[in-house]
Design a protein around this motif. Structure first.
Motif, PDB file in Angstrom:
ATOM      1  N   ARG A 123       0.830  -1.207   0.000  1.00 25.67           N
ATOM      2  CA  ARG A 123       0.000   0.000   0.000  1.00 25.67           C
ATOM      3  C   ARG A 123       0.867   1.260   0.000  1.00 25.67           C
ATOM      4  N   THR A 124       1.934   1.253   0.751  1.00 22.97           N
ATOM      5  CA  THR A 124       2.799   2.432   0.836  1.00 22.97           C
ATOM      6  C   THR A 124       3.627   2.614  -0.428  1.00 22.97           C
ATOM      7  N   ILE A 125       4.156   1.532  -0.976  1.00 23.33           N
ATOM      8  CA  ILE A 125       5.018   1.654  -2.154  1.00 23.33           C
ATOM      9  C   ILE A 125       4.222   2.101  -3.380  1.00 23.33           C
ATOM     10  N   ILE A 126       2.943   1.704  -3.449  1.00 26.80           N
ATOM     11  CA  ILE A 126       2.089   2.131  -4.561  1.00 26.80           C
ATOM     12  C   ILE A 126       1.893   3.644  -4.526  1.00 26.80           C
ATOM     13  N   VAL A 127       1.892   4.214  -3.346  1.00 25.46           N
ATOM     14  CA  VAL A 127       1.747   5.670  -3.212  1.00 25.46           C
ATOM     15  C   VAL A 127       3.107   6.362  -3.285  1.00 25.46           C
ATOM     16  N   ALA A 128       4.138   5.764  -2.703  1.00 20.73           N
ATOM     17  CA  ALA A 128       5.438   6.422  -2.576  1.00 20.73           C
ATOM     18  C   ALA A 128       6.134   6.655  -3.911  1.00 20.73           C
ATOM     19  N   LEU A 129       6.093   5.692  -4.796  1.00 22.33           N
ATOM     20  CA  LEU A 129       6.838   5.840  -6.045  1.00 22.33           C
ATOM     21  C   LEU A 129       6.290   6.956  -6.936  1.00 22.33           C
ATOM     22  N   PRO A 130       4.988   6.978  -7.240  1.00 20.87           N
ATOM     23  CA  PRO A 130       4.504   8.115  -8.039  1.00 20.87           C
ATOM     24  C   PRO A 130       4.633   9.451  -7.301  1.00 20.87           C
ATOM     25  N   LEU A 131       4.436   9.421  -5.984  1.00 23.41           N
ATOM     26  CA  LEU A 131       4.575  10.636  -5.187  1.00 23.41           C
ATOM     27  C   LEU A 131       5.974  11.213  -5.332  1.00 23.41           C
ATOM     28  N   PHE A 132       6.978  10.365  -5.254  1.00 22.01           N
ATOM     29  CA  PHE A 132       8.365  10.820  -5.362  1.00 22.01           C
ATOM     30  C   PHE A 132       8.675  11.344  -6.758  1.00 22.01           C
ATOM     31  N   PHE A 133       8.383  10.524  -7.774  1.00 16.24           N
ATOM     32  CA  PHE A 133       8.805  10.867  -9.129  1.00 16.24           C
ATOM     33  C   PHE A 133       7.985  11.974  -9.773  1.00 16.24           C
ATOM     34  N   TYR A 134       6.712  12.103  -9.420  1.00 16.54           N
ATOM     35  CA  TYR A 134       5.858  13.064 -10.106  1.00 16.54           C
ATOM     36  C   TYR A 134       5.495  14.296  -9.286  1.00 16.54           C
ATOM     37  N   LEU A 135       5.702  14.263  -7.987  1.00 12.11           N
ATOM     38  CA  LEU A 135       5.306  15.416  -7.188  1.00 12.11           C
ATOM     39  C   LEU A 135       6.456  15.965  -6.346  1.00 12.11           C
ATOM     40  N   VAL A 136       6.991  15.165  -5.454  1.00 13.10           N
ATOM     41  CA  VAL A 136       7.943  15.692  -4.464  1.00 13.10           C
ATOM     42  C   VAL A 136       9.266  16.095  -5.098  1.00 13.10           C
ATOM     43  N   ARG A 137       9.928  15.195  -5.819  1.00 14.18           N
ATOM     44  CA  ARG A 137      11.234  15.538  -6.384  1.00 14.18           C
ATOM     45  C   ARG A 137      11.145  16.703  -7.372  1.00 14.18           C
ATOM     46  N   PRO A 138      10.178  16.728  -8.305  1.00 16.05           N
ATOM     47  CA  PRO A 138      10.117  17.903  -9.192  1.00 16.05           C
ATOM     48  C   PRO A 138       9.857  19.214  -8.445  1.00 16.05           C
ATOM     49  N   GLN A 139       9.002  19.176  -7.437  1.00 20.11           N
ATOM     50  CA  GLN A 139       8.713  20.402  -6.684  1.00 20.11           C
ATOM     51  C   GLN A 139       9.925  20.876  -5.884  1.00 20.11           C
ATOM     52  N   VAL A 140      10.631  19.940  -5.256  1.00 18.49           N
ATOM     53  CA  VAL A 140      11.819  20.320  -4.487  1.00 18.49           C
ATOM     54  C   VAL A 140      12.876  20.896  -5.416  1.00 18.49           C
ATOM     55  N   ARG A 141      13.103  20.257  -6.552  1.00 19.06           N
ATOM     56  CA  ARG A 141      14.090  20.782  -7.510  1.00 19.06           C
ATOM     57  C   ARG A 141      13.705  22.168  -8.014  1.00 19.06           C
ATOM     58  N   PHE A 142      12.435  22.345  -8.334  1.00 17.41           N
ATOM     59  CA  PHE A 142      11.964  23.636  -8.840  1.00 17.41           C
ATOM     60  C   PHE A 142      12.165  24.738  -7.802  1.00 17.41           C
ATOM     61  N   HIS A 143      11.705  24.505  -6.589  1.00 16.10           N
ATOM     62  CA  HIS A 143      11.784  25.544  -5.563  1.00 16.10           C
ATOM     63  C   HIS A 143      13.221  25.773  -5.097  1.00 16.10           C
ATOM     64  N   LEU A 144      14.014  24.729  -5.018  1.00 16.58           N
ATOM     65  CA  LEU A 144      15.407  24.889  -4.608  1.00 16.58           C
ATOM     66  C   LEU A 144      16.194  25.647  -5.677  1.00 16.58           C
ATOM     67  N   SER A 145      15.920  25.389  -6.946  1.00 16.22           N
ATOM     68  CA  SER A 145      16.610  26.140  -8.006  1.00 16.22           C
ATOM     69  C   SER A 145      16.192  27.610  -7.981  1.00 16.22           C
ATOM     70  N   ASN A 146      14.931  27.888  -7.670  1.00 17.73           N
ATOM     71  CA  ASN A 146      14.494  29.289  -7.553  1.00 17.73           C
ATOM     72  C   ASN A 146      15.162  29.989  -6.376  1.00 17.73           C
ATOM     73  N   VAL A 147      15.304  29.292  -5.268  1.00 17.23           N
ATOM     74  CA  VAL A 147      15.991  29.881  -4.109  1.00 17.23           C
ATOM     75  C   VAL A 147      17.454  30.141  -4.454  1.00 17.23           C
ATOM     76  N   LYS A 148      18.089  29.200  -5.158  1.00 14.47           N
ATOM     77  CA  LYS A 148      19.489  29.396  -5.554  1.00 14.47           C
ATOM     78  C   LYS A 148      19.633  30.570  -6.515  1.00 14.47           C
ATOM     79  N   LYS A 149      18.686  30.702  -7.433  1.00 14.81           N
ATOM     80  CA  LYS A 149      18.719  31.854  -8.356  1.00 14.81           C
ATOM     81  C   LYS A 149      18.522  33.153  -7.603  1.00 14.81           C
TER      82      LYS A 149
END
Length: 158
Positions: A123-149
């Motif tokens: 149950r957790t892995i079915i939620v964790a994998l799409p959550l990581f690849f499609y929501l959390v990692r892209p959002q963290v990269r986007f916001h962290l790159s904006n903070v760095k800029k």
């Protein structure tokens, strides 16, 4: 001092891990208790311990194991490391951390530890994998790159 903090190579991974732990912990609590009986105080008390557990398991077990798997000849296509590396880390971390939390919290019917553990993990892995690849990692990269800029911090190519 803040620029040095932002330049840290592990910052993106640590923020991503912290968000994943928080989101998945809330997901599991809502699944177990329901939205009406959601234990917010319990979540705030347990979260630091959960994060420390996941951080230690990642650094002591899953990261070295995944690095070994990628350096060996077990994975043929080395071009997809940005996908397979976090995939293995999430799978190994969730196997260990959910096993420990299921055992320690006795969140299973008597005599049904393994079936409850398998159910929680799937149950957790079915939620964790799409959550990581499609929501959390892209959002963290986007916001962290904006903070760095914003703070004009040079970025290393990823």
């Amino acid at each position: 001092m803040f620029k040095n903090f932002i330049k840290n190579n592990n910052l993106e991974g640590n923020i991503t891990m912290a968000l994943m732990v928080f989101i998945l912990m809330n997901y599991n609590m809502i699944w177990n208790y329901g939205l009406a009986n959601y234990p917010a105080k319990k979540v705030l008390i347990i979260y630091p311990f959960s994060f420390i557990l996941v951080f230690l398991v990642k650094n002591i077990v899953s990261f070295p194991m995944t690095r070994y798997i990628h350096r060996s000849k077990l994975i043929k296509n080395k071009d997809r490391v940005h996908i397979t590396f976090p995939l293995w880390i999430i799978i190994i971390n969730s196997l260990i951390c959910l096993g420990l939390s299921t055992y320690l919290t006795h969140n299973y019917p008597v005599g049904h530890f393994y079936s409850s553990y398998a159910f929680y993990w799937i149950r957790t892995i079915i939620v964790a994998l799409p959550l990581f690849f499609y929501l959390v990692r892209p959002q963290v990269r986007f916001h962290l790159s904006n903070v760095k800029k914003f703070f004009s911090v040079s970025q290393s190519p990823s």
